[in-house]
Enzyme design. Structure first.
Site, mmCIF file in Angstrom:
data_model
loop_
_atom_site.group_PDB
_atom_site.id
_atom_site.type_symbol
_atom_site.label_atom_id
_atom_site.label_comp_id
_atom_site.label_asym_id
_atom_site.label_seq_id
_atom_site.Cartn_x
_atom_site.Cartn_y
_atom_site.Cartn_z
ATOM 1 N N SER A 22 56.378 -1.748 70.219
ATOM 2 C CA SER A 22 56.997 -0.439 69.578
ATOM 3 C C SER A 22 58.353 -0.495 69.696
ATOM 4 C CB SER A 22 56.386 0.913 70.318
ATOM 5 O OG SER A 22 55.129 1.089 69.860
ATOM 6 N N ARG A 121 44.379 0.895 55.240
ATOM 7 C CA ARG A 121 44.867 1.956 56.269
ATOM 8 C C ARG A 121 45.792 3.070 55.351
ATOM 9 N NH1 ARG A 121 47.494 -0.739 61.981
ATOM 10 N NH2 ARG A 121 47.465 1.622 62.479
ATOM 11 N N SER A 166 51.332 11.393 64.956
ATOM 12 C CA SER A 166 51.563 9.724 64.687
ATOM 13 C C SER A 166 53.066 9.626 64.928
ATOM 14 C CB SER A 166 51.043 9.585 63.506
ATOM 15 O OG SER A 166 51.523 8.148 62.975
ATOM 16 N N ASP A 315 46.503 3.267 72.388
ATOM 17 C CA ASP A 315 46.264 1.931 72.073
ATOM 18 C C ASP A 315 45.289 1.380 73.519
ATOM 19 O OD1 ASP A 315 47.433 2.041 69.822
ATOM 20 O OD2 ASP A 315 49.315 1.253 70.311
ATOM 21 N N ARG A 346 38.243 1.397 65.640
ATOM 22 C CA ARG A 346 38.105 0.931 67.140
ATOM 23 C C ARG A 346 36.922 1.485 67.800
ATOM 24 N NH1 ARG A 346 44.514 0.068 68.560
ATOM 25 N NH2 ARG A 346 44.601 -1.865 67.520
HETATM 26 C C1 S3P Z 1 53.054 3.161 67.210
HETATM 27 C C2 S3P Z 1 52.164 4.100 67.332
HETATM 28 C C3 S3P Z 1 50.945 4.352 67.396
HETATM 29 C C4 S3P Z 1 50.277 3.128 67.934
HETATM 30 C C5 S3P Z 1 50.721 1.926 67.207
HETATM 31 C C6 S3P Z 1 52.321 1.619 67.603
HETATM 32 C C7 S3P Z 1 54.438 3.179 67.116
HETATM 33 O O1 S3P Z 1 50.422 4.460 66.160
HETATM 34 O O2 S3P Z 1 48.785 3.037 67.821
HETATM 35 O O3 S3P Z 1 50.354 0.687 67.656
HETATM 36 O O4 S3P Z 1 54.965 2.014 67.430
HETATM 37 O O5 S3P Z 1 54.702 4.093 66.778
HETATM 38 P P1 S3P Z 1 50.221 5.822 65.446
HETATM 39 O O6 S3P Z 1 51.743 6.648 65.526
HETATM 40 O O7 S3P Z 1 50.013 5.802 63.996
HETATM 41 O O8 S3P Z 1 49.196 6.647 66.234
#
Ligand code: S3P
Length: 429
Positions: A22, A121, A166, A315, A346
């Site tokens: 991230s 998605r 999210s 995750d 998942r």
């Molecule tokens: C992420 C946020 C999460 C996570 C993804 C990375 C990010 O998703 O599952 O692997 O870098 O902001 P969501 O924000 O859609 O839940």
């Protein structure tokens, strides 16, 4: 490509894991909006972050890299140019959603696509509010699924309440908001990872946080390039935290891991299960807490994972499901319907594959119910094209009698190239 796993006698050693996925995405994207060089040490050279690099290059951003360091030679967002072809985000939802936020502020036409998983998605969660800010965004069907087309331009700030928790959506809107007229406020149902907020602050943007509301001012003056060091990815460390917890007599230390409190749900869950997890904080790298984690094998018991814990471990739920299958008693995972729209479904994938290994798992509409403690038996199982499912099953293979074969292990390169090698280095036979 398949990964073949047998139980070791124990796991032992000290390791580091690759840079946080991230944070790597955000460092490259924010660096590309800044003027001057942004040097990113310990950048994650995995397929997902390389998709971000590829897209930025196609937008005219000069990027160079070697030996784990990426340099973004930024000239500001205004220097981005219309790409000649389609931007391929590969398997990466973060690339597609965050980049869409920035493209919403660019006065040209761009098309984004991705692999079969990414094209399934939902993108309406980002496209909708970006349209409300003034961008034109087109996608397929009701969910505005990819391929997406965007024509950006002048945006106005919005005050937006996220319908689902999210960080990707929050981040897309905050990034767009930087270039909008007036402030942008994003309100979250429950807090999600705040790497974008921390990264923007590190670049000098006065981000305000009030409860679950995040505000960025619009029309910020051009950001200046920065030097950054990416902490190890706790989502990658999680596989070893669980592995060392469930393989008897193990002890593993993972150094220089990111300890952002909105990412450490896995530590809290393992401790609630009776895990022996010690955390030694070491300071901050570019506004992100970092430290070492040592985990020793322990008798785990079932737990409940729900509510605000879910985004803090979102995750890690596939590998926590493995811990639950080994633990004594029942584990219930609720409020986790978002897992159905990750790189794979998942919940369905873990229920099916853990059952193949002999675990008792029921799929709930928004989670899993796992009756732990039944001995696992090696089998041929499938990674469902999902890096985290494949690695979670490899961890299960460490305690399954006989041999476990994880098919579709190529996906692991999305977030953790080198996973198999590190796992091997910890084995004591
Ligand atoms: C992420 C946020 C999460 C996570 C993804 C990375 C990010 O998703 O599952 O692997 O870098 O902001 P969501 O924000 O859609 O839940």
């Amino acid at each position: 490509m398949a990964l073949v796993v047998t139980p070791p006698r124990r796991l032992s050693g000290t390791i580091t894991v690759p840079g946080d996925k991230s944070i790597s995405h955000r460092a490259a994207l924010v660096g590309a909006c800044a003027v001057g060089d942004t040097v990113i040490e310990n950048f994650l050279f995995g397929a997902d972050c390389l998709a971000t690099v590829r897209c930025l290059k196609a937008l005219g951003v000069k990027i160079t890299g070697d030996n784990g360091t990426l340099t973004v030679h930024g000239r500001g967002l205004a220097a981005w140019r219309e790409p000649d072809g389609v931007l391929d985000c590969g398997n990466s939802g973060t690339t597609m959603r965050l980049l869409l936020g920035l493209l919403a502020a660019c006065p040209f036409f761009a098309v984004l696509t991705g692999d079969r998983s990414l094209r399934r998605r939902p993108m309406d969660r980002v496209a909708g509010p970006l349209r409300a800010m003034g961008a034109s965004v087109w996608g397929r069907g009701e969910g505005s699924r990819a391929p997406l087309a965007v024509r950006g331009g002048s945006l106005r700030g919005i005050d937006y309440r996220l319908p689902v928790a999210s960080a990707q959506v929050k981040s897309a809107l905050l990034l767009a908001g930087l270039f909008a007229q007036g402030p942008t406020v994003v309100r979250e149902p429950v807090p999600t990872r705040d790497h974008t907020e921390r990264m923007l602050r590190f670049f000098g943007v006065p981000v305000e946080v009030d409860g679950n509301a995040v505000t960025v001012p619009g029309g910020v003056t051009p950001l200046q390039g920065r030097f950054l060091r990416v902490p190890g990815d706790i989502s990658a460390a999680a596989f070893f935290l669980v592995a060392a917890s469930i393989v008897p007599d193990s002890e593993v230390t993972i150094r220089d891991v990111g300890l952002n409190p909105l990412r450490t749900g896995v530590v809290d869950v393992l401790r609630a299960m009776g895990g022996d997890v010690r955390v030694v904080p070491k300071g901050e790298w570019n506004g992100e807490p970092v430290g070492d984690i040592t985990v020793r094998a322990a008798e785990l018991r079932g737990t409940v994972i729900e509510g605000s814990l879910v985004p803090r471990a979102v995750d890690e739920i596939p590998v926590l499901a493995v811990a639950a299958a080994v633990a004594r008693g029942k584990t219930v995972i609720r409020d986790a319907a978002e897992l159905k729209v990750k790189e794979s479904d998942r919940l369905a994938a873990m229920a099916r594959e853990l059952r193949r290994l002999g675990a008792r798992v029921e799929e709930l509409p928004d989670g899993l119910e796992i009756a732990g403690g039944r001995p696992l038996v090696g089998a041929v199982c499938h990674g469902h094209g999902d890096h985290r499912v494949a690695m979670a099953l490899a961890v299960a293979g460490l305690v399954a009698r006989g041999t476990t074969v994880v098919r579709g292990a190529r996906a692991i390169g999305v977030s953790f190239p080198g996973f198999g090698g590190i796992l091997h280095s910890l084995r004591v036979e």
